[in-house]
Design an enzyme around this catalytic site. Structure first.
Site, mmCIF file in Angstrom:
data_model
loop_
_atom_site.group_PDB
_atom_site.id
_atom_site.type_symbol
_atom_site.label_atom_id
_atom_site.label_comp_id
_atom_site.label_asym_id
_atom_site.label_seq_id
_atom_site.Cartn_x
_atom_site.Cartn_y
_atom_site.Cartn_z
ATOM 1 N N LYS A 1 13.106 97.626 -7.282
ATOM 2 C CA LYS A 1 13.988 96.498 -7.627
ATOM 3 C C LYS A 1 14.113 95.582 -6.418
ATOM 4 C CE LYS A 1 18.609 95.721 -9.651
ATOM 5 N NZ LYS A 1 19.861 96.385 -10.079
ATOM 6 N N SER B 1 21.008 95.585 -14.763
ATOM 7 C CA SER B 1 20.283 94.550 -14.051
ATOM 8 C C SER B 1 18.905 94.971 -13.559
ATOM 9 C CB SER B 1 21.111 94.089 -12.858
ATOM 10 O OG SER B 1 21.314 95.168 -11.947
ATOM 11 N N SER C 1 23.451 99.757 -14.296
ATOM 12 C CA SER C 1 22.233 98.938 -14.207
ATOM 13 C C SER C 1 20.930 99.711 -14.114
ATOM 14 C CB SER C 1 22.331 97.982 -13.011
ATOM 15 O OG SER C 1 23.226 96.944 -13.290
#
Lengths: 494, 108
Positions: free
Chosen positions: A85, A160, A184
């Site tokens: 990420k 996310s 997330s």
């Protein structure tokens, strides 16, 4: 290597073959990039990847093969391609948090979790799309556009950490890192049909994770199966002097228990699974309820005792979370002011004007909204009514878990999300979007470990079941997840 | 507790965000739309409760000493503006701008 052969290989199998000398890491990296091209992971299609460079990854593959790494070529993740990420610092690679304010920022240091994975031979092949600064539940809040769900490109990936979840789901990588503040990792894992793990607060160092809400932030992992997820978590867990919230508590070898479990018909003998009615409200869809019931039946058949429990403060998690997280974010994101790193708006007449212009240009709408909300609830006159109140109610939510785990329960089982993935652009009301985290934010507020694994499909889309354990009891969580995954078999994806 | 336009403006200033007057309506409506869901908390009796530890027993104190910052690239590689090892910024306030000062360049 053929695409289907690569996709069939899990991380543990890749590293075993690389260590045995029967598989070249360069071949694995090439297969990963070929798969990314095949599924259209780039900006114009699924939009899962913000950065990737095959030359850089191949250079790392050569290092692994030559045994140039500190652990030689035979680490537990030797030659395993991984996605990261884009809010986790990777030395020498871009780390933008999917924000204009960090466009082009290349990290001069590396997150401890990344260093530990590299030490075991893992190779970073992609930095993945995400909601800007991890603020979102759909990966639509990225400055680089929304990510698309590989199961149905009209739908969101969840967020996310949507890019990481989808990269694993689409077979580009067997493992990926994400981060969690309110769900997330688990929520996009559920939406994309992969395993997603959030550890206990303090179990994994956050050094190098760009801070959003420090009392809620965690680094977590994605994988296509529980074994690989446990392998990643074993690797990145443990105390780190660079993170004063990392715990000096020994890390169990989560995977060792899997060996004996495979030969036992009732591997969950002695395990009590709690089911809280608050996680199965009226609004929960029939399909989701049916899939959870099937999973609970399987847990019983594996030897577990299933009991009803009460978690009366569950519904308060979203109001509490959306006071505490923005409050902490408003403080943490004050560092992005155009002075030391990131973008600076040129032409400002004064320092103060430069701060305002840079931040307003650099942050997207959701980040701006949360900074304003967080500043408001911390401001004079509102601190007690909102922030202090939310912290007190957080104690009640944490007490729900303490009471249940001090009683008879070893783990809790819940749906990960109220629904499966929804269409891109469908949810425009901020609070409605926040409700996507209704079953996941509680674990962040309490700091307990939790994970999502696929339990079937609803309307053709993956659905996730969540297993929550007590602080630092990841071993029990993995034990239950491993047994359930094996019992579900192919049903997990149907 | 409805958020007013002036409060949005004040909060934006505190947060170092430039918000145009045209956006105040929209932002006030958004914040109020979120905060209305927080009212449920006000009805709870939380007397005697304090903030919990996210994971009991895990936070430790480190020694009060500094060490080298492990940066593998010089600040010049990521700073928006730097001179002789100092981050440079615009002047603190516009009234300080003079022709002479402008000629001297940014103040470290």
């Amino acid at each position: 290597m053929k695409s289907e052969d690569f996709r069939a290989l899990h991380a543990a199998a890749i590293s075993a073959r690389v260590a045995a000398g029967t598989l070249d890491p360069a071949e694995v990296v090439a297969a990963s990039f070929a798969r990314a091209k095949e599924v259209g992971a780039g900006r114009e299609e699924l939009n899962l990847v913000l950065w990737s460079d095959e030359k850089v990854a191949q250079a790392d593959a050569v290092s692994v093969k030559k045994g140039m790494g500190p652990r030689g070529g035979g680490g537990s993740l030797a030659g395993v391609p991984m996605a990261v990420k884009d809010n986790i610092a990777t030395l020498g690679l871009p780390t933008t948090c999917a924000s204009r304010i960090l466009a082009g920022y290349v990290s001069p240091f590396e997150a401890t979790a990344i260093t530990r994975l590299r030490m075991e031979g893992a190779i970073v092949v992609a930095k993945t799309n995400m909601d800007e600064f991890a603020m979102g539940s759909s990966t639509e809040n990225s400055a680089y556009g929304p990510a698309h769900n590989p199961h149905d490109v009209r739908l969101v990936t969840g967020g996310s950490s949507g890019g990481s979840a989808a990269a694993v789901a689409s077979g580009i990588v067997p493992i990926a890192l994400g981060s969690e503040t309110g769900g997330s990792v688990r929520q996009p894992a559920a939406f994309c049909g992969v395993v997603g793990v959030k550890p206990t607060y303090g179990r994994v160092s956050r050094y190098g994770l760009v801070a959003f809400a420090s009392s809620l932030d965690h680094i977590g992992a994605f994988a296509r199966n529980v074994d690989d997820a446990a392998l990643v978590m074993e690797t990145i867990s443990g105390i780190d002097p660079r993170d004063s919230t990392s715990a000096n508590i020994p890390v169990a070898k989560y995977r060792e228990q899997f060996v004996s479990m495979a030969t036992t018909p009732t591997p969950l003998d002695g395990i009590t699974v709690g089911v809280a009615g608050e996680y199965f409200p009226e609004m929960l869809g029939t399909d989701m309820r049916r899939l959870c019931d099937r999973a609970l039946d399987l847990l019983r058949s594996l030897g577990a005792k299933v009991v009803s429990v009460s978690m009366p403060h569950t519904s308060l998690a979203i109001p509490v979370y959306y006071i505490i997280a923005p409050a902490e974010a408003s403080s943490n994101l004050a560092r992005f002011d155009g002075v030391r790193y990131g973008m600076r708006r040129s032409g400002s007449a004064s320092l103060r004007e430069m701060f305002g212009d840079t931040r307003s240009d650099g942050f997207g709408p959701e980040v701006t909204r949360r900074i304003l909300l967080g500043t408001y609830v911390l401001s004079a006159g509102y601190y007690d009514a909102y922030y202090r109140k939310a912290q007190s109610v957080r104690t009640l939510i944490a007490d729900d878990f303490t009471r249940v785990f001090a009683g008879t329960c070893d783990v809790l089982f819940t749906p990960t999300t109220p629904t499966t993935a929804f269409p891109i652009g469908q949810i425009t009301d901020p609070y409605e979007m926040y409700m996507s985290d209704i079953f996941t934010a509680t674990a962040n507020l309490a700091g307990v470990p939790a994970m999502s694994l696929p339990i079937g499909r609803s309307n053709g889309m993956p659905a996730g079941g969540q297993i929550i354990a007590s602080h630092f009891c990841e071993d029990k969580m993995f034990r239950v997840a491993y047994a359930l995954e094996a019992a579900l078999g192919g049903e997990a994806h149907q | 507790m409805a958020v007013s336009h002036s409060e949005v403006k004040h909060v934006a200033e505190l947060a170092r965000l430039t918000v145009s007057d045209a956006r105040l309506d929209e932002l006030a409506a958004e914040l109020n739309g979120i905060l209305v869901h927080m009212d449920v908390l006000a009805r709870l009796d939380t007397s005697g409760l304090s903030a919990p530890s996210p994971a009991p027993g895990c936070t430790h104190l480190r020694s009060d000493s500094s060490g080298p910052i492990p940066l593998m690239a010089p600040r010049e590689a990521f700073a928006p503006s730097i001179r002789e090892g100092f981050f440079t910024v615009p002047r603190l306030a516009t009234h300080e701008v003079t022709e002479a000062a402008d000629a001297a360049g940014p103040t470290p």
